[in-house]
Write a protein that holds these residues in place. Structure first.
Motif, PDB file in Angstrom:
ATOM      1  N   GLY A 103       7.393  28.345 -12.536  1.00 43.94           N
ATOM      2  CA  GLY A 103       6.900  29.724 -12.569  1.00 43.94           C
ATOM      3  C   GLY A 103       7.661  30.650 -11.646  1.00 43.94           C
ATOM      4  N   GLU A 104       7.955  30.125 -10.459  1.00 43.87           N
ATOM      5  CA  GLU A 104       8.631  30.967  -9.476  1.00 43.87           C
ATOM      6  C   GLU A 104       9.970  31.481  -9.985  1.00 43.87           C
ATOM      7  N   ILE A 105      10.708  30.546 -10.558  1.00 47.63           N
ATOM      8  CA  ILE A 105      12.030  30.926 -11.039  1.00 47.63           C
ATOM      9  C   ILE A 105      11.914  31.963 -12.144  1.00 47.63           C
ATOM     10  N   ILE A 106      10.924  31.745 -12.996  1.00 44.52           N
ATOM     11  CA  ILE A 106      10.783  32.674 -14.104  1.00 44.52           C
ATOM     12  C   ILE A 106      10.418  34.063 -13.584  1.00 44.52           C
ATOM     13  N   LYS A 107       9.564  34.068 -12.571  1.00 40.39           N
ATOM     14  CA  LYS A 107       9.221  35.364 -11.993  1.00 40.39           C
ATOM     15  C   LYS A 107      10.449  36.045 -11.421  1.00 40.39           C
ATOM     16  N   HIS A 108      11.215  35.252 -10.712  1.00 41.29           N
ATOM     17  CA  HIS A 108      12.433  35.791 -10.111  1.00 41.29           C
ATOM     18  C   HIS A 108      13.354  36.380 -11.183  1.00 41.29           C
ATOM     19  N   MET A 109      13.462  35.638 -12.265  1.00 40.13           N
ATOM     20  CA  MET A 109      14.353  36.092 -13.324  1.00 40.13           C
ATOM     21  C   MET A 109      13.805  37.344 -13.993  1.00 40.13           C
ATOM     22  N   ALA A 110      12.487  37.410 -14.071  1.00 38.96           N
ATOM     23  CA  ALA A 110      11.901  38.601 -14.675  1.00 38.96           C
ATOM     24  C   ALA A 110      12.293  39.837 -13.878  1.00 38.96           C
ATOM     25  N   LYS A 111      12.347  39.668 -12.549  1.00 44.36           N
ATOM     26  CA  LYS A 111      12.756  40.785 -11.712  1.00 44.36           C
ATOM     27  C   LYS A 111      14.201  41.173 -11.984  1.00 44.36           C
ATOM     28  N   LEU A 112      14.987  40.156 -12.254  1.00 42.12           N
ATOM     29  CA  LEU A 112      16.416  40.402 -12.487  1.00 42.12           C
ATOM     30  C   LEU A 112      16.658  41.356 -13.651  1.00 42.12           C
ATOM     31  N   LEU A 113      15.691  41.348 -14.566  1.00 38.96           N
ATOM     32  CA  LEU A 113      15.879  42.165 -15.772  1.00 38.96           C
ATOM     33  C   LEU A 113      16.162  43.624 -15.419  1.00 38.96           C
ATOM     34  N   ASP A 114      15.650  44.031 -14.267  1.00 38.28           N
ATOM     35  CA  ASP A 114      15.871  45.414 -13.874  1.00 38.28           C
ATOM     36  C   ASP A 114      17.325  45.686 -13.575  1.00 38.28           C
ATOM     37  N   SER A 115      17.995  44.660 -13.012  1.00 42.25           N
ATOM     38  CA  SER A 115      19.358  44.931 -12.555  1.00 42.25           C
ATOM     39  C   SER A 115      20.431  44.442 -13.526  1.00 42.25           C
ATOM     40  N   ILE A 116      20.174  43.326 -14.134  1.00 44.85           N
ATOM     41  CA  ILE A 116      21.277  42.701 -14.886  1.00 44.85           C
ATOM     42  C   ILE A 116      21.524  43.430 -16.204  1.00 44.85           C
ATOM     43  N   THR A 117      22.789  43.548 -16.591  1.00 42.88           N
ATOM     44  CA  THR A 117      23.099  44.282 -17.807  1.00 42.88           C
ATOM     45  C   THR A 117      23.740  43.431 -18.898  1.00 42.88           C
ATOM     46  N   VAL A 118      24.193  42.262 -18.510  1.00 44.37           N
ATOM     47  CA  VAL A 118      24.881  41.444 -19.519  1.00 44.37           C
ATOM     48  C   VAL A 118      23.897  41.015 -20.606  1.00 44.37           C
ATOM     49  N   PRO A 119      24.159  41.343 -21.857  1.00 42.58           N
ATOM     50  CA  PRO A 119      23.186  41.100 -22.926  1.00 42.58           C
ATOM     51  C   PRO A 119      22.741  39.655 -23.031  1.00 42.58           C
ATOM     52  N   VAL A 120      23.683  38.715 -22.944  1.00 40.27           N
ATOM     53  CA  VAL A 120      23.304  37.304 -23.123  1.00 40.27           C
ATOM     54  C   VAL A 120      22.277  36.906 -22.082  1.00 40.27           C
ATOM     55  N   ALA A 121      22.517  37.374 -20.867  1.00 45.50           N
ATOM     56  CA  ALA A 121      21.605  37.014 -19.789  1.00 45.50           C
ATOM     57  C   ALA A 121      20.240  37.643 -20.025  1.00 45.50           C
ATOM     58  N   ARG A 122      20.222  38.909 -20.398  1.00 44.01           N
ATOM     59  CA  ARG A 122      18.940  39.585 -20.662  1.00 44.01           C
ATOM     60  C   ARG A 122      18.195  38.859 -21.778  1.00 44.01           C
ATOM     61  N   ALA A 123      18.926  38.544 -22.807  1.00 50.09           N
ATOM     62  CA  ALA A 123      18.301  37.859 -23.940  1.00 50.09           C
ATOM     63  C   ALA A 123      17.729  36.521 -23.489  1.00 50.09           C
ATOM     64  N   SER A 124      18.476  35.825 -22.637  1.00 40.69           N
ATOM     65  CA  SER A 124      18.005  34.528 -22.163  1.00 40.69           C
ATOM     66  C   SER A 124      16.721  34.662 -21.376  1.00 40.69           C
ATOM     67  N   ILE A 125      16.685  35.662 -20.506  1.00 40.74           N
ATOM     68  CA  ILE A 125      15.491  35.852 -19.690  1.00 40.74           C
ATOM     69  C   ILE A 125      14.289  36.141 -20.588  1.00 40.74           C
ATOM     70  N   LEU A 126      14.491  37.035 -21.545  1.00 36.04           N
ATOM     71  CA  LEU A 126      13.394  37.390 -22.442  1.00 36.04           C
ATOM     72  C   LEU A 126      12.900  36.177 -23.214  1.00 36.04           C
ATOM     73  N   TRP A 127      13.813  35.416 -23.653  1.00 36.73           N
ATOM     74  CA  TRP A 127      13.419  34.214 -24.410  1.00 36.73           C
ATOM     75  C   TRP A 127      12.585  33.294 -23.545  1.00 36.73           C
ATOM     76  N   LEU A 128      13.083  33.131 -22.306  1.00 36.11           N
ATOM     77  CA  LEU A 128      12.420  32.244 -21.378  1.00 36.11           C
ATOM     78  C   LEU A 128      10.995  32.715 -21.098  1.00 36.11           C
ATOM     79  N   ILE A 129      10.859  34.014 -20.894  1.00 37.22           N
ATOM     80  CA  ILE A 129       9.521  34.544 -20.623  1.00 37.22           C
ATOM     81  C   ILE A 129       8.634  34.366 -21.849  1.00 37.22           C
ATOM     82  N   GLY A 130       9.179  34.607 -22.990  1.00 40.63           N
ATOM     83  CA  GLY A 130       8.415  34.439 -24.221  1.00 40.63           C
ATOM     84  C   GLY A 130       7.941  33.007 -24.380  1.00 40.63           C
TER      85      GLY A 130
END
Lengths: 1057, 418
Positions: free
Chosen positions: A477-504
């Motif tokens: 959970g912690e990592i996922i939370k951390h990554m969710a925060k990253l969404l604000d800063s990160i712009t690379v599409p693959v990474a954003r898509a990965s985070i979203l998938w993970l949260i989903g």
């Protein structure tokens, strides 16, 4: 365009200056296009004039300029007629340049090219080998279909040329002709077959190349040359070595059984240690008999080993792939050291070698583990090298070294080369999944990287973390939370898509964050990348299903946005999701399962090496490098279940006339070889070898098991079927003999060319290989009875009668050679080592029975030639020189031994101390009685010692070390066949009898050249005894001398002249 | 095998082409140019490229691309090795392997290529054989040729081609017979931040310059041959003797050649002759950084370390550097971002150092990683592994040759991570 216009248009310096200078004199060029055009014409005129001048220097200049044009890729074809005239020039340099020109343009101007053909035909007969060779090269390179027959003729002639250099060129010409006209294949194969027999190392590589190109499937052509190729390999030039090694690798895979079976089998046994004994037994029975490597297989592996030390990377790689593909797994380890050495070479070599190591390291980690550090990356390596090294490091990672590796990876992650840093992150991910101990460490490390400044690094980390989390169902959970925060800063599409998938995927685990993320995403939906949009849709759908209370409206908003998106993929997905999750009257049965569909357990991705699928290509090949099957790639076949007949590789030493007919072929196609196989299958090989030609040399069937049983059965069979065997072979060879207008004494054996005119009959010949001689040994062991009979015959010196003549020997045309009938035909060129076939063994045994009471007395040598042979040259022996000769005395050390006298000379200026025989490397069965060590030898002093060697009736070399106090020298003795004989005394009648009985034994023949006027019996005798240790049989006929001798161990031979 | 060869210079001009089979159009090189563009860096152009009808195998040497066209399966190393041999031959003939040299000698180049390959298969690659077939250009010879009309092309088959020692010319004659051997060892090492050795090994070669008349048979023995772990040989060396006695026995080629190259067994600890103290730092949110390195001797076996050069590939954000060396001189190329400091000799009394400021592009984030330092040095009269030649004996000829062995230790790929 001529070079003139080139000068105008390109204005480039260098080689042009000379031309420009010349031009200034030849053209007073007006400006403009017209001027350019006219000077163009004039320019060629100029060249033409120069070519037609009668001064060589002018011609040479012209040719040099034309070659310059060709080199730049300019068209010089219109000068063809002028150039071709000079093809017969006396000046060799002009000639060569004309050749260059011809090869380039003949294809375009075929008619004119024909003018030059007669010149080449003449040059093909030139006494200078270089000229013959280059004429053949050009003739075969000009690619004019009309001259195919001429080329064919030229190749045939050149393939019999005395100069190996010309023969080498002939081998090259074969490929050229084949590519020009594949119809010629059959004829070319004949030439290849002939050239494969060539013993010159110069030819070997080229002809194997031709073989690979023209008829790689005709593996049968290799059989007879296999051992020769193996033995010559070290001396072949390096390019030839590469080609030969690759071919032999393929050959070995078709001809030998897998050496890996044993290893695998052992592992099996270990695994099944706890299984019941019965099961185990069954297993072992399944495996029939323990694996023993074919000696030919071993020969190849042994003889290629020194080449690992070659300076040529291609040779080293070729040997490495040979070891990889055909050697027992335990032995393949030695190649890693050499491959690692190649990594010091330039980047291209590194690239290929690393690729191959990458493939190897997947399958056998252990091989390269000791060299782990050699794959550490330097910041100055090119990226492609870095990624390959990284790949190998990943493959080599294990529990023991992972901590060191991870430390190393940490440095790489910070590399300025971001592409490489990203690859490192992938690698860490792979290590984390492969080695469970470090998964958490890696994950933590990767999470730290999430705060990295570089976006590419962060993005890559996100992607990898996503994969890792997917593999571990544990809460993160912690990592996922951390990554969710990253969404604000990160712009690379693959990474954003990965985070979203993970949260989903984990939306139920982070119930508070997920809806918030969706809210943010809904806001930015329109500006996101397509990849991200799709994942937003997915996330929305998943949340809708799990938490519809909070997200229903959000999801519908997103679906509405998606509906009007520009991308049809997104519109499609939107429609699909809407139908699936939003219950309405139209929605079908599927919507019930929507949750199952969206939130199903997804299988974790497998992080695999990109080199995983390359192993089906042969290492070191172009196909392997590209991972695509390149045209002309020859598949490496799987090991055969049962090894094909190994006897096909036996070399007939002496090829009787009959062997020149395609019996070899016949045996391949002829199922009639089953003729003899009433006996067990086991024997098949020996039978077939005896059927293909009588003088077939030893088969290893006897060797494989070395069992008496086999010997016995082969004896049985030959006794049982000997009469038909004999008669059949009799017919066969009779026909041959007639064809050759020779009346050979009907011998089952071989004829050899020596410089005496004689036919030697041997009851037993030497084996051409260790295997053969060992089979001889075993046969004589099992027949100790007959052996002792021989002994007794020797000692009692009593002539007995042959009691048994059950083998129909006399019914055959046992014809002695009449001088009148003897045609001075040139006997075929032969190989020096005779060999023994099982049929011979059988015959021997038959012989033993039949001559049980006959005793033969050893006679004294008629003549002892003083010819000495060099054992050790003074230069290589550091002043110690050694010569040896055969005194033709019965050896005092043992009946089977040949005495050899060695004269040692000290040519150095100091005393040589303690001369003795060091390590002996004798083929199986051979024995040696050494001389007593010599304490010291004064300068200029010489000493003669005698020793005895049992050559096992073969012409195999005895190699041993001659040592002094300080040094050891490797020396060899190879006996001429004549020295293996021993004269015996017997009457003419007995001689005839014996001769009859020995029909079909090995035969050695040679031609004596003598002037008719002094063709006296004594002179013939003199010649004969000069080369062979034989005695004289008193004869009734004037011009027939017969000599007979007893072979040491068991054999009987006759010589008639 | 090898179908065609194209020579391409750095700016992408095809300045020489040679075909051994049917002509292949120059347009095939377009695939190569495409790959070259993609790779951005010349070093990263893949050596093997697949095109619809051909395969291109290329090497990059001396700022030239040698691109060969292949049509069927062939071991790629075979081609790569051959292309390097071609480049070496040019080097050998013209003193340099450059576009200018090749263009100037285009006829000789063509003649050489013609001899080296027949139908795409190597025919003669030994330099001694080639030199008998085609004489290398010298000013003297071209003058003589223009006067006498004799040619540069030999008209008989070189004896070496047929003998089993193809590397040696027949009838070599020298007034001064000499045999010199250079034992050159290179230390490959990776030193980490804290100064400890991550990886180090010693690679060595013995280069020979042999000018001996006739057919000398040499044998070279070492005091400590066991040091040599993995060896690769010039074909002239008798492998059997090495196996049994650890003696290099050979009939040498004429002239310069590499006798062996070897690796010292990894059990031996490698002495690292220099150490580097470094402190490189970039300040956050400021457009400058500090740079300070000092070099000192360590385990140098009492010999002077000379010829020291430090090369640093600075991060892209570095604009310029303002440094002061206590010794030697430095240059910084703002385009390639390469800093080169030519130090020279180390005197232990006063250790050389290079200090100063680094100007960074303002606004750009500070570099993630400090650059690693590549160090070159040389130590005369020392083989760092301790390898020693015991003696050289000559057999087969009567005269007494001058013999000499020289030892040098150099830095190979010597990298200090910071």
């Amino acid at each position: 365009m001529s070079s003139n216009s080139f000068a105008y248009t390109e204005q480039s310096g260098g080689g042009e200056t000379a031309e420009l200078g010349q031009e200034a004199t030849s053209t007073i060029s007006p400006s403009g296009a017209f001027g350019l055009f006219s000077s163009d014409l004039k320019k060629n005129e100029d060249l033409k004039q120069m070519l037609e001048s009668n001064k060589d220097s002018a011609k040479l200049d012209a040719m040099k300029r034309i070659v310059g044009m060709i080199a730049k890729g300019k068209n010089a074809s219109e000068l063809f007629p002028a150039v071709v005239k000079n093809v017969a020039s006396k000046n060799i340099e002009i000639k060569k340049l004309v050749y260059v020109y011809l090869v380039r343009y003949a294809e375009e101007q075929q008619d004119l090219a024909l003018l030059s053909i007669s010149t080449f035909q003449r040059a093909l007969k030139d006494p200078n080998q270089l000229i013959r060779a280059s004429a053949l090269r050009v003739l075969s390179s000009i690619r004019v279909p009309i001259i195919v027959p001429i080329m064919m003729l030229a190749i045939k002639e050149a393939s019999a040329d005395l100069s190996p250099y010309v023969r080498k060129n002939a081998a090259h010409a074969i490929q050229k002709l084949y590519s020009l006209d594949p119809e010629q294949k059959e004829m070319l194969i004949e030439v290849i077959e002939k050239l494969l027999k060539d013993k010159s190392t110069l030819v070997a590589g080229s002809v194997v190349m031709a073989f690979e190109e023209v008829c790689p499937d005709r593996i049968d052509l290799i059989h007879k040359n296999y051992r020769k190729l193996c033995n010559l390999l070290v001396d072949v030039e390096e390019w030839g070595q590469v080609v030969i090694i690759h071919m032999l690798t393929r050959y070995a895979r078709t001809q030998f059984v897998s050496p890996w079976k044993e290893d695998d089998g052992l592992e099996d046994n270990e695994k099944n240690f706890y299984e019941s004994d019965d099961e185990l037994k069954e297993k072992t029975e399944d495996r029939k008999k323990p694996y023993s490597m074919d000696p030919d297989h071993r020969l190849l592996i042994r003889n290629t080993k020194p080449l690992l030390q070659s300076r040529n990377a291609a040779v080293v790689m070729a040997v490495a792939q040979l070891y990889w593909h055909i050697s027992p797994k335990s032995e393949a380890g030695i190649i890693s050291k050499s491959l690692v050495r190649l990594l010091r070479s330039n980047r291209e070599v590194q690239y290929i070698v690393l690729q191959n190591i990458a493939t190897m390291s997947i399958q056998r980690k252990g091989m390269f583990e000791p060299y782990l550090k050699s794959f550490y990356v330097r910041s100055t390596d090119p990226t492609m090298i870095k990624t390959l090294k990284l790949e190998i490091l990943t493959n080599l990672a294990n529990e023991a070294n992972i901590s060191t590796l991870l430390r190393e990876f940490q440095t790489y992650v910070k590399s300025q080369d971001k592409q490489f840093a990203a690859a490192t992150i992938q690698t860490i991910g792979r290590c984390a999944t492969n080695i469970s101990e470090v998964t958490d460490t890696c994950l933590n490390g990767l999470v730290c990287l999430l705060s990295n400044r570089d976006e590419i690094v962060v993005a890559e980390s996100v992607v990898v973390i996503k994969k890792l989390l997917q593999m571990q169902p544990v809460q993160h959970g912690e990592i996922i939370k951390h990554m969710a925060k990253l969404l604000d800063s990160i712009t690379v599409p693959v990474a954003r898509a990965s985070i979203l998938w993970l949260i989903g995927e984990n939306c139920e685990r982070v119930p508070k964050i997920a809806p918030d993320v969706l809210r943010k995403m809904a806001k930015s939906f329109t500006s996101e990348d397509d990849l991200v949009k799709l994942q937003i849709l997915n996330l929305g759908a998943k949340l809708y299903l799990t938490n519809s209370k909070q997200t229903k409206l959000l999801t519908q908003y997103i679906l509405n946005l998606g509906k009007y998106d520009q991308n049809y993929d997104i519109r499609d997905r939107t429609r699909f999701i809407r139908q699936l999750i939003v219950p309405n009257e139209k929605s079908g049965a599927l919507s019930k399962y929507a949750k199952k569909i969206f939130l199903a357990q997804k299988p974790a991705p497998l992080l695999e090496s990109p080199f995983k699928d390359r192993d089906h290509f042969q290492l070191g090949t172009l196909s392997h490098t590209l991972n695509i099957k390149a045209s002309g790639y020859l598949e490496l076949s799987n090991w055969p279940e049962v090894a094909p007949d190994p006897s096909v590789r036996n070399v007939e030493v002496i090829e009787l006339a009959k062997e020149w007919t395609p019996t070899g072929k016949a045996k391949k196609e002829n199922p009639a070889k089953k003729f003899y196989s009433e006996s067990e299958e086991e024997e098949e090989s020996s039978d077939s070898s005896s059927s293909d030609s009588e003088s077939e040399s030893g088969s290893e069937s006897g060797e494989g098991g070395g069992s008496e049983e086999e010997e016995d059965s082969s004896e049985d069979s030959s006794e049982g079927s000997s009469s038909e065997e004999e008669s059949e072979s009799g017919d066969e060879s009779e026909a041959e003999n007639k064809r050759m207008a020779t009346r050979n004494s009907k011998n089952k054996g071989k004829s050899d060319t020596e410089d005496g005119k004689k036919k030697n009959e041997k009851s037993k010949t030497s084996g051409s290989s260790d295997a053969d001689s060992s089979s001889i040994e075993s046969s004589s062991d099992s027949e100790s009875e007959s052996e002792s009979e021989y002994e007794s015959r020797k000692t009692t010196k009593e002539i007995g009668k042959q009691t048994k003549q059950d083998r129909n020997l006399l019914t055959k045309d046992v014809s002695l050679l009449d001088l009148d009938d003897f045609n001075p035909i040139s006997t075929p060129v032969v190989l020096p080592t005779p060999a023994l076939s099982p049929s011979l063994i059988a015959d021997l045994e038959g012989l033993n029975l039949s001559t049980s009471s006959s005793v033969i007395s050893v006679g004294t040598p008629v003549f002892v030639p003083g010819k000495t042979h060099v054992l050790l040259h003074r230069m290589s022996g550091k002043g110690l020189a050694a010569n040896y000769f055969f005194p033709r005395q019965p050896c005092i050390f043992g009946d089977k031994m040949v005495s050899v006298q060695i004269t040692l000379n000290n040519t150095s200026d100091r005393k040589i101390e303690n001369i003795h025989i060091g390590e002996k490397k004798l083929p199986v069965g051979m024995q040696m009685h050494v001389f007593h060590p010599i304490d010291s030898l004064e300068p200029e002093g010489s000493i003669t010692v005698s020793m005895g060697i049992d050559f096992c009736d073969s012409t195999q070399t005895a190699s041993f070390q001659l040592c002094t106090k300080d040094d050891c020298f490797n020396v060899t003795i190879q006996p001429p066949i004549g020295e293996l004989l021993l004269p015996v005394t017997m009457s003419e009648k007995d001689f005839k009898k014996e001769q009859g009985m020995l029909t079909g034994m090995n035969e050695t023949s040679a031609v004596i050249i003598a002037a008719p006027q002094n063709f006296t019996p004594s002179m013939v005798l003199q010649k004969v005894v000069n080369v062979a240790n034989v005695g004289v049989v008193p004869s009734g006929q004037d011009n027939i001398h017969r000599s007979e001798e007893l072979k040491f161990s068991s054999s009987l031979r006759k010589v008639c002249s | 095998m090898i179908h065609s060869l194209f020579l391409i210079n750095c700016s992408g001009d095809i300045f020489l082409e040679k075909h051994w089979k049917s002509v292949v159009s120059q347009s095939v090189c377009d695939y190569f140019f495409e790959a070259q563009e993609k790779a951005a860096d010349v070093e990263n152009v893949p050596p093997v490229i697949s095109t619809p009808h051909h395969y291109l195998i290329s090497i990059y040497q001396d700022k030239l691309f040698f691109v060969s066209v292949i049509q069927t399966e062939v071991p790629p190393l075979f081609v790569i090795e051959f292309l390097h041999r071609v480049a070496d031959t040019f080097q050998d003939y013209f003193g340099e392997c450059s576009e200018a040299a090749i263009k100037d000698n285009v006829v000789i180049v063509y003649e050489l290529l013609e001899e080296m390959l027949d139908n795409g298969f190597p025919l003669a690659t030994e330099s001694n054989i080639l030199k008998e077939l085609i004489k290398p250009p010298t000013i003297l010879r071209s003058v003589v040729n223009s006067i006498t009309g004799s040619s540069n092309v030999g008209d008989t088959l070189p004896t070496g081609q047929l003998s089993n020692i193809p590397w040696r010319r027949a009838g070599v004659k020298y007034t001064n017979n000499e045999a010199y051997f250079d034992v050159v060892e290179e230390i490959d090492a990776i030193i980490d931040k804290s100064g400890s050795t991550v990886f180090a090994e010693i690679q060595g070669v013995i280069d020979a310059c042999i000018k001996l008349s006739g057919m000398p048979d040499l044998s070279l023995s070492f005091m400590n041959p066991r040091l040599l772990d993995d060896v690769s040989f010039h074909p002239c060396i008798r492998f059997k003797r090495w196996e049994s006695e650890r003696v290099l026995s050979f009939i040498p080629p004429d002239g310069n050649f590499r006798l062996i190259s070897y690796r010292v067994s990894s059990q031996n600890l490698v002495a690292i002759p220099v150490y580097v103290k470094h402190s490189i730092s970039f300040k956050e949110n400021s457009s400058c950084g500090r740079f300070d390195i000092t070099i000192g001797p360590k385990q140098n076996m009492g010999k002077t370390i000379e010829g020291i050069t430090v090369t640093v590939h600075m991060p892209k954000v570095v604009l310029n550097m303002n440094l002061t060396p206590t010794q030697g001189s430095y240059t910084f190329d703002p385009v390639t971002k390469v800093l080169t400091w030519d130090v020279g000799k180390i005197t232990p009394q006063k250790l050389p150092s290079l200090k100063g400021l680094v100007n960074l592009q303002s606004g750009a984030p500070k570099p993630e990683e400090n650059p690693s330092l590549n160090i070159q040095f040389k130590i005369q009269q020392l083989a760092i592994s301790g390898l020693k030649v015991n003696r050289l004996d000559m057999y087969g000829e009567k005269y007494k040759p001058f013999k000499g062995v020289k030892y040098v230790t150099k830095a190979g790929k010597f990298q200090v991570r910071t």
